[in-house]
Enzyme design. Structure first.
Site, PDB file in Angstrom:
ATOM      1  N   PHE A  73       0.874  -1.248  -0.025  1.00  0.00           N
ATOM      2  CA  PHE A  73       0.062  -0.046  -0.072  1.00  0.00           C
ATOM      3  C   PHE A  73       0.868   1.123   0.028  1.00  0.00           C
ATOM      4  CE2 PHE A  73      -2.979   3.114   1.889  1.00  0.00           C
ATOM      5  CZ  PHE A  73      -3.879   3.212   1.107  1.00  0.00           C
ATOM      6  N   ASP A  86       2.185  -5.770   7.716  1.00  0.00           N
ATOM      7  CA  ASP A  86       1.066  -4.731   7.596  1.00  0.00           C
ATOM      8  C   ASP A  86      -0.248  -5.711   7.314  1.00  0.00           C
ATOM      9  OD1 ASP A  86      -1.094  -3.389   6.906  1.00  0.00           O
ATOM     10  OD2 ASP A  86       0.071  -1.888   5.896  1.00  0.00           O
ATOM     11  N   TYR A  90     -10.571  -0.601  10.740  1.00  0.00           N
ATOM     12  CA  TYR A  90     -11.917  -0.336  10.174  1.00  0.00           C
ATOM     13  C   TYR A  90     -12.174  -1.048   8.893  1.00  0.00           C
ATOM     14  CZ  TYR A  90      -8.282   2.612   7.684  1.00  0.00           C
ATOM     15  OH  TYR A  90      -7.144   3.227   6.969  1.00  0.00           O
ATOM     16  N   LYS A  91     -11.437  -1.948   8.673  1.00  0.00           N
ATOM     17  CA  LYS A  91     -11.922  -2.654   7.490  1.00  0.00           C
ATOM     18  C   LYS A  91     -12.576  -4.158   7.959  1.00  0.00           C
ATOM     19  CE  LYS A  91      -7.949  -1.267   4.800  1.00  0.00           C
ATOM     20  NZ  LYS A  91      -8.491  -0.320   3.559  1.00  0.00           N
ATOM     21  N   ARG A 130     -13.125  -3.644  -7.542  1.00  0.00           N
ATOM     22  CA  ARG A 130     -12.833  -4.632  -6.104  1.00  0.00           C
ATOM     23  C   ARG A 130     -13.800  -4.958  -5.445  1.00  0.00           C
ATOM     24  NH1 ARG A 130      -8.678  -1.877  -1.827  1.00  0.00           N
ATOM     25  NH2 ARG A 130     -10.495  -0.883  -1.343  1.00  0.00           N
TER      26      ARG A 130
END
Lengths: 395, 395
Positions: B111, B182, B207-208, B354
Site C-alpha cells: 500500500f 502490515d 476499520y476494514k 474490487r
C-alpha cells in the site's frame, strides 16, 4: 453582558467543574450529532460517507473552526493525530529551516511529552542537535543566534504561567530563529493571534478548553508562506497531493494539508466539530476578561479562607493563563476530598492543586462556592475521615 | 454450520455490501455503547472517566481483543494512532536491530502509504538506507543477507494476492533479517498466526474487516522478547514508564506499551471495542473456509456471466485474501452503476473493480445476486444511461 452559556453544556447537577483545562465537559450538541454520524452516515452510507458526509474534508473544515479561535487564517490549520505527533511534525519541519543551527531551546515548564518527543526526534536524527532547557523566565535572554528553534508551551500546565507570545516570537525572529508554540492550554482559553505574531508553527489539543471529548484530535498550524516548503517527516498518504492516485512516490499536498498523515478519526472529529458550535459569537477578548475575573476572585477567596495554601500561579493576571494553582503539602489528599465534595480540580506532583477557569460554563457564584468548600476541606481536614478515604480509591 | 451473523450488523435494507475490505459496516452493538460513553462516561464522569471507565487501559484491552484474532499473545498488541504512524514506529524500531544492514525490502504491491512513510523515514534518518522494491513474486528470492528489514503488506489492496507469511518470515530469519507485516487486509479476514511465524512486528488498521468505524485506531504488535529492547521513535508521554510522574526524561514503558504515543481517541476506540463483540465465538479457520467459498462462487458466477471482465486476483484460493478483483476498461463507470444498483464494491485505478467478501454478514445468496446485477450492468452498459450518470456525481 455575560459570556456564560452553561445551558449549552451537560454538566452533572451540583458539580462545580474546574478541570476544563484537562478535559472539557460535554456540549449538549454532541450526543445527537455523533449518533447521527454513527447511524445515518457510517450505518447508512458506509464507504460513501467519505464523500457524501464530508469526512475527507473534515480535518481542514474543523481546522478552520479552530483557526478562528487562535488568529490563524483560513486553510492554515489542520486536525489529526495527537499533540505528541503534531509536536514531532512541527519540530522536524522547523529544523529544516536553518539546518546549520543545532540548538533547540525550550523551558523546564514545558509539558513533558513535548520534551520527550523532541529528544526522541533528535536522537533519531543524530545530526548533532542539542535540546537546551532553561527556566521559563530566562527564555527571552537565551534566544541567541545559535538557536534554530524556540519550542515552548505558552501556558505552563502546572502553574498557569504564560509566555508573552508576541515578544518571544519577535525576539526569536530578530536572531533568525523559528518558533513553535504549543497552545494546549491556550486555544479557547486566552486570545491568540498567530497571524499577528508571525510564529512559524503552532500545535495544540482540542479536548481541554475546546471541549472536544476524551482523545479529541490535535491541530497543527503552519505559517502559510512556509507550508509549501517544509517536507513532512511523517509522509502519510492523506498528506499526499493525490492520495487516491496511489502513486508509488510521495508528493506532498498543498499547504498545511501535507501535515495530514493517515485516515482521520471521523467519529471522534465529529464530536469535536459539534462541540465547537458553543463558540458561535464568542469574542475572545470578552472571554479573557471573564476568565481573569474568575481567576482573581478565586485567588482572593482562597487566600482569605485558606492561609495554608500558597499561590503557585503568577499573581499578575497578564502573566497567567486561564488556570490557578496552589501549593499545599497535602494537596493530593485534599484534592481527592474536594472532588468527593463535587468540586473538580486536579493534582500535579509534587504538591500542586490545579483549577481551570472556563467562563463559558463556570460562574462567579460557583467560584466563590468552590473556595468555600475548599475552606471546609482544609479546615476540617476532610481527607482524614474514613468516608473520604474510601472515595479516594475510585477517583 | 454457518458463520453468518448478519443480524449483528446494521446494513441498509437491500444493499449488498462487498466493500468491508475498505470500511466495515456498523455493528448493532456500537450506537448504544458509544452513546453511553458520551453521556454516562464523558458527560457524567468527566475527567474521572480516565480511571472510572477504564479509558487509560483501553488501548491495551482492545489490543488484546485484536491480538486474539491475529495469533498474538496477551499484552503484545496495543491500539492507537493511524496505520501510517504505526508503520513509522515499526520500521524505526526494526532498523535498530541490525544497524549495519542498510536495505529495506518491500514490494510494488505494498500500500503506497507504507512506502511513503518508509521513504520519509529513511530520508529523515539520512544514514544510507535504501528502500528496494521488487515484484511481489520476487520477494522471497530478494531476501539476502543485505536485507535489514522485510516490510510487506500480506494481502495486496488491489488484487487480493496474499503472501505466505510463515514462509517469508522463515526465509527472512534464515538470513538474519527482521520482518514487519502490515495486516490491514488480513486482520479479521484470514487466519494469522503471529506467534507461530515469529515475525518481529505487525501493524494494521481496524476499520476494514474489524468493523471499527471510519477512522478507527490502528494496532501494533511487537514480539514480546523484543518489546523491551526497541527505542520508540515517537517518544510520547503515554508510552512513558510513568506518564503521570511528568518527569523531564523519557523512560520507555514496559513492553509494547512504549508504542503508545499521545492521548488515545476514547470515543473512537469505544466504537471499536463494541464492534469487536461480533467476533465472540468465531473460529478463524471456519471464517476462512466461508470466505474462500464466497470468493470462489463470485469468481465462477462473474466469469460465466461477464466475459468482458478479467480476473485480477490469484485463481488459487490459497494465494488470495478475502477479496476478488477484476480488470475492466470501463471499470470506474461500471462500478458507479453497480453502486447505484446497491451492490457496493469499489474501484482502484487504472481499471480494477474490487469486491471484499466478509462471511460474517455476506451470504452465498447475496454473492450470486451481486454477480447477476453486475451482469446486467455490463450487458446493458447501464453507465451510459443518464439516470446512472447523475448518480455518479454524488458517490
Amino acid at each position: 453582558m455575560t459570556i456564560l452559556r452553561k445551558h449549552l453544556f451537560d454538566i452533572p447537577e451540583g458539580m462545580i467543574y474546574l478541570d476544563g483545562n484537562s478535559l472539557g465537559p460535554l456540549p449538549k450538541s454532541v450526543p445527537a450529532r455523533l449518533a447521527r454520524a454513527v447511524t445515518e452516515e457510517w450505518g447508512a452510507h458506509l464507504i460513501k460517507g467519505w464523500n457524501l458526509d464530508g469526512w475527507m474534508a473534515q480535518p481542514a473544515r474543523v481546522g478552520d473552526a479552530v483557526g478562528r479561535l487562535i488568529g490563524a487564517p483560513e486553510g492554515s490549520v489542520v486536525m489529526g493525530d495527537t499533540l505528541s505527533i503534531k509536536v514531532y511534525q512541527a519540530l522536524s519541519a522547523a529544523l529544516q529551516i536553518s539546518p546549520k543551527r543545532k540548538q533547540i531551546l525550550s523551558d523546564l515548564g514545558n509539558f513533558p511529552t513535548d520534551l520527550y518527543i523532541a529528544k526522541g526526534l533528535l536522537t533519531h536524527l543524530d545530526q548533532g542537535h542539542e535540546l537546551r532547557l532553561v527556566e521559563p523566565e530566562d527564555v527571552a535572554d537565551a534566544i541567541t543566534e545559535e538557536v534554530a528553534v524556540v519550542m515552548l508551551t505558552q501556558v505552563d500546565y502546572r502553574t498557569g504561567r504564560m509566555h508573552d507570545m508576541a515578544a518571544i516570537t519577535a525576539r526569536a525572529h530578530a536572531v533568525g530563529a523559528v518558533v513553535i508554540w504549543d497552545l494546549a492550554h491556550s486555544a479557547g482559553a486566552v486570545p491568540v493571534d498567530l497571524a499577528g505574531c508571525g510564529a512559524e508553527f503552532a500545535v495544540g489539543c482540542s479536548y481541554k478548553y475546546l471541549n472536544g471529548g476524551p482523545g479529541a484530535p490535535a491541530f497543527i498550524y503552519v505559517r502559510p508562506d512556509l507550508a509549501d516548503r517544509v517536507r513532512p517527516a511523517l509522509a502519510g498518504w492523506l498528506g499526499h497531493e493525490a492520495p487516491f492516485a496511489f502513486d508509488l512516490d510521495y508528493r506532498p499536498g498543498p499547504g498545511v494539508a501535507r501535515m495530514r498523515v493517515g485516515t482521520p478519526p471521523v467519529l471522534q472529529m465529529t464530536a469535536l466539530e459539534a462541540a465547537l458550535e458553543v463558540w458561535e459569537g464568542v469574542e475572545m477578548a470578552a472571554l479573557r476578561a471573564a476568565s481573569v475575573a474568575l481567576c482573581e476572585t478565586f485567588i482572593a477567596e482562597v487566600e482569605a479562607r485558606c492561609p495554608e495554601l500558597v499561590l503557585a500561579s503568577p499573581r499578575d493576571a497578564a502573566m497567567r493563563g486561564s488556570q490557578v494553582s496552589f501549593r499545599f503539602e497535602q494537596g493530593y489528599a485534599a484534592m481527592q476530598a474536594l472532588i468527593a465534595r463535587d468540586v473538580i480540580g486536579d493534582f500535579r506532583a509534587p504538591d500542586i492543586m490545579r483549577f481551570g477557569f472556563t467562563p463559558l460554563y463556570v460562574s462567579e457564584d460557583e467560584v466563590i462556592r468552590a473556595a468555600s468548600i475548599l475552606e471546609e476541606v482544609i479546615r476540617d481536614r476532610l481527607w482524614d475521615r474514613p468516608e473520604y478515604r474510601a472515595r479516594q480509591a475510585v477517583t
